[in-house]
Structure formats: C-alpha cells, structure tokens
Design an enzyme around this catalytic site. Sequence first.
Site, PDB file in Angstrom:
ATOM      1  N   TYR A  56       0.822  -1.214   0.000  1.00  0.00           N
ATOM      2  CA  TYR A  56       0.000   0.000   0.000  1.00  0.00           C
ATOM      3  C   TYR A  56       0.860   1.269   0.000  1.00  0.00           C
ATOM      4  O   TYR A  56       0.414   2.336  -0.379  1.00  0.00           O
ATOM      5  CB  TYR A  56      -0.917   0.041   1.234  1.00  0.00           C
ATOM      6  CG  TYR A  56      -2.062  -0.947   1.204  1.00  0.00           C
ATOM      7  CD1 TYR A  56      -2.865  -1.098   0.066  1.00  0.00           C
ATOM      8  CD2 TYR A  56      -2.363  -1.712   2.328  1.00  0.00           C
ATOM      9  CE1 TYR A  56      -3.922  -2.006   0.053  1.00  0.00           C
ATOM     10  CE2 TYR A  56      -3.418  -2.617   2.312  1.00  0.00           C
ATOM     11  CZ  TYR A  56      -4.196  -2.761   1.179  1.00  0.00           C
ATOM     12  OH  TYR A  56      -5.245  -3.647   1.173  1.00  0.00           O
ATOM     13  N   CYS A 384       3.175 -17.776  -6.406  1.00  0.00           N
ATOM     14  CA  CYS A 384       3.788 -17.733  -5.079  1.00  0.00           C
ATOM     15  C   CYS A 384       2.754 -18.078  -3.997  1.00  0.00           C
ATOM     16  O   CYS A 384       2.350 -19.230  -3.907  1.00  0.00           O
ATOM     17  CB  CYS A 384       4.480 -16.400  -4.846  1.00  0.00           C
ATOM     18  SG  CYS A 384       5.847 -16.568  -3.692  1.00  0.00           S
ATOM     19  N   HIS A 510       7.958 -16.063  -9.357  1.00  0.00           N
ATOM     20  CA  HIS A 510       7.202 -14.929  -9.900  1.00  0.00           C
ATOM     21  C   HIS A 510       7.499 -14.759 -11.398  1.00  0.00           C
ATOM     22  O   HIS A 510       8.432 -14.014 -11.744  1.00  0.00           O
ATOM     23  CB  HIS A 510       7.593 -13.642  -9.179  1.00  0.00           C
ATOM     24  CG  HIS A 510       7.137 -13.567  -7.763  1.00  0.00           C
ATOM     25  ND1 HIS A 510       6.002 -12.900  -7.388  1.00  0.00           N
ATOM     26  CD2 HIS A 510       7.659 -14.095  -6.633  1.00  0.00           C
ATOM     27  CE1 HIS A 510       5.851 -12.997  -6.070  1.00  0.00           C
ATOM     28  NE2 HIS A 510       6.835 -13.720  -5.592  1.00  0.00           N
ATOM     29  N   GLU A 512       5.921 -13.065 -13.504  1.00  0.00           N
ATOM     30  CA  GLU A 512       5.582 -11.705 -13.974  1.00  0.00           C
ATOM     31  C   GLU A 512       6.787 -10.778 -14.061  1.00  0.00           C
ATOM     32  O   GLU A 512       6.814  -9.867 -14.885  1.00  0.00           O
ATOM     33  CB  GLU A 512       4.487 -11.092 -13.078  1.00  0.00           C
ATOM     34  CG  GLU A 512       4.895 -10.710 -11.652  1.00  0.00           C
ATOM     35  CD  GLU A 512       4.816 -11.856 -10.643  1.00  0.00           C
ATOM     36  OE1 GLU A 512       4.850 -13.033 -11.064  1.00  0.00           O
ATOM     37  OE2 GLU A 512       4.739 -11.580  -9.420  1.00  0.00           O
TER      38      GLU A 512
END
Length: 537
Positions: A56, A384, A510, A512
């Site tokens: 965040y 993950c 991961h 990505e």
Amino acid sequence: MNNTKYVFVTGGVTSSLGKGIIAASLAKLLQERGYSVTIQKLDPYINIDPGTLNPYEHGECYVTDDGAETDLDLGHYERFLNIPTSQANNVTTGRIYQSVIDKERKGEFLGKTVQVIPHITDEIKHRIKILGNTGNYDIVITEIGGTVGDIESLPYIEAVRQLQWELGEDNAIVIHLTLVPYLAAAGELKTKPTQHSVKLLMQSGIGPDILVCRSEHEISQDIKRKLALFCNVKKQDVIQSLDAETIYDVPNLMFAEGLDRVVLEKLNLSTDKQPELVEWNCFVKKYKNPKHTIEIGLIGKYVELHDSYKSITEAFIHAGSTHETKVNVRWIHSEELETKNINEQLKDLDGVLVAPGFGERGIEGKIEAVKYARENNIPFLGICLGMQMAVIEFARNVLQLSDANSTEMNEDTSSPVINLMEEQKDITNMGGTMRLGAWDCQLTEGSKAFDAYKTTDISERHRHRYEFNSEFKAQIEAAGMKATGINPKTGLVEVVEIPSHPWFVGVQYHPEYKSTVLNPHPLFLSFITAAIEYSKQ
Ligand code: GLN
C-alpha cells in the site's frame, strides 16, 4: 578510462508525474539508436530496500535476478529495455547511510568528522558511478526519486551538482520533469509552478538542461517560449509530455518531441542513427487493436492499489497483445470472497489468477477462489502465495486433510503442506532474508509448464520464505496434483499442476517479473491461450 555519459532525471511541482516512464522511454529511444543504456533509481527513503514495505505504501516490490528487492520502476526499465537490472540499479538513503556508518565503525574515515557533505554525497556519487565504471554502458540514466525541494532529496541533488561539475556539461545533463497545470476557470495553462520548481533547483546550483512538461493540454509555442525564458533553457529544450493513452505510447511521443535528439546533442553524441521501434510498434498496434476480449479475475488483498500488482497486469498486456486479445482485469478482494457470494463475484470469468502475498488476511478467500476455478475447470494461475493456496485447497478438499495449511498462517496445523525451509527457521531479521532472485528449475516433459516454455531448463525469480512440504508430495501426487517443476539442486517443488484440469498451474516463483514488451512471458502466453479457449465455450 571509460566515457560513460550521465543523464539525471529530477521531478518538480508534484510526485506521480511519471519520471520512471519518461526515463524508460528516453532509454528505449537511445537504445534503438544503438547506444547501450541502463537506468538507475535513487530513492530518498530510509528503508534499506522496499522489501519490508507494505505494498500500500509504494506498490509492488520488484525483484531482480541477483535477488535485490527494488522499486517498481525497475520493472518498467526491464519491460522497456528488455535487459536485466540488478541491485546497483536501485539505491536508497538507508543503503547509503548504512555503508557510510559501516565504514565509520571500521575507522575508515581516519578520525574525520563524518558529514552529509562530503561523506554521504561521496557515497551517492560512488553509487551513481558504479554503473558507468563497469564500462558496459554508453549512457546511464539516473532517476532521483521524490520532488525537488523535499528535505530528504537534498543530498542527492547536491551529489548531482557535484558530478556535473566534475564530469563537465557534455558528460552529465539534468532533465527536470514538471507539471504545467490547466486552470479550467481561467481557461489557461499555468507556467508558474514550473518556474518555482526550477528556481528551487537553481538554488541548489543546478540549472536544468531540458524541461519535460507534463500537461493535459497542448503546450503552445508561446508558452514554451515563456517557460524557456524564465527557466533559462532554450526553447527547443522545452519538451511537452501530454497524457498518453498507454505508457507504451510514450517512447513515440518523446521521439516526436525530439527528447532523445536534444539529449544526444547536449552529450555530444551522434544523432545519425534514428530509432525505428519496429517490434515495439508492432506490439503497440496489436495491443490497441484486439480481436478478442477476455476477463481474468485477479484475487489479492491489496487490490485497492493496482500498483501492488504492476508486473502482473503488465504481463497480461504483453501476452494479450501477442494473442491480439484485450485482457480485462476484474479486481477481486480476497477478503470479500470470505463474506460475499463467491459465485456472484467470480461469475463469467475466463481465468482466475491468485496473487502473491504475505500473512493471514484474506487467505481463506484465496482458497475459495482456487476451489471455484478447480471445480469449474476455469484456467487457473497461482503465483507464489497463490500456488501455496492451490496446494492447501487441494489437500483440504481432495485429500480431505481438513486442517491443511501453511505454517505461515497456522503453526499448529496437523497437515503443514506448506512450511518453512530448515535454513529459514532461525532467521529473525526480516529484511532481505527470503529466498530471493533467480533459481533454476527443471520442468517435466509433457507438463503444461513444459508446453508453455518449450524447454525443461528454466530460471525464474523468487521472493518467499515458505515452501511446498515434500513430505506430502507422494500423497498429493497420488491424488492428482503433480509437481512438474523441481529445483535441481535442492529438490524443492517450484511448479504444481492438475493434469485432469484444462489449465491449472501454480508456480512458487514470480513469472511476472520477467515479462517484457519484446519477450512476453511463456506462462502468461499459455494462460491467456487457455482463457481465450475457455471464453469460446
Ligand atoms: N507469504 C508466502 C511466503 O513467504 C508467499 C510470498 C509471496 O507470495 N511472494 O512464502
């Protein structure tokens, strides 16, 4: 002696103007012109790295091959330039101070008083020059995080001033990115914020060489002249940067404005070779003219801030473009899956992606989403934590180990199908101690993963503490979930699949992070193919 040239990118007026995209776009154009380029990000915060930050705060934490946990801008650099970055490409104030203080404790300053100037600024300059000194780059672009005028950015600005003085004007230039706001009531673009921001920069001894002005409206020649006059730059060095339809348009927009040309002229480098962007533009064209549309549900607990999943959504764009498919993302909060009707929320999806994450919040919702995708034969990709949830779901609902869990969520579970590796058990320090960076993996021929990668030997980036517990492997495999990717050195399970399902893949790593415009990720390509097929049913 190498003759690397340096370009610094500072930001003025406000944050979020897209310094990272401007830097990456400029780098792309210079790369297309035949120069070797890399980009570095200097972050003024005191954390050693963003690894300990909640998404965040600053969005996703991006991981490099060498296991550095870095700012998400490094993801843009890799996606645009198609070359890997490393720890040297991301430096924080925390890291700078840590090395200066370590040296002080070792007595390396020989009794001197250790001060911001010269010791901190020297360390900053050293970190900037590290990349140039490798001799691998003609040009290093360094993006200074934050906004000019911030107290915490001051040492960085001073280091840039000193470097420009040391290296000479045609070896180091400063691009200042500012905002030229439109005042609707006056019906005018306003130059004053830019004037003030340049004044602040000048107070620190830096006159910008180029102004890049973000604006919602065309900046007229008159306004460019005014900006040039009051900010002490040439009119041709005032570059407008209009809001773009996609970040992938920005290299073309910057080329049209001549940003790469003025940069090269100032650095005394040849402008003979023009950037062509052939493959790049082919990607953009396909991305903008899709023939199909699919909808993928992205299940995560940080979905309020889409930047938390930046590399995943960009990987969808790369793979979608290859398949001439628009991938719409339905953002689904995993916590809401625990309380609201799940069928309603996951209805009509063509694929389900359960995202990475940490801690207990929202995990039961993720497990429910896995169950929904598994039972309804919807293409599923678990990344993950998403892969770990797929294993837990399978253990609970297929093997009937009702208490199955990860020891991250329940230390006392009777079926710890996901648990800590031995070497993680004694670790108390949270920063930089996970299994990080590139690890080899061997895929089983004939598996979905093998079909996607078309090879058995792959290397992918990791960022996690917990692992598939091999003690449950035989039991899980016998029930129909196969371990199809294994780390050849440690035997750790990196990929799981359900062969009886049309497309169900969970990966401990991961994927990505390695998807780029010119190299869409094979697993995402394959997942999107499965989702397109599913959408046609
Ligand atoms: N929390 C899990 C672990 O540490 C998964 C981490 C992740 O999804 N990146 O193993």
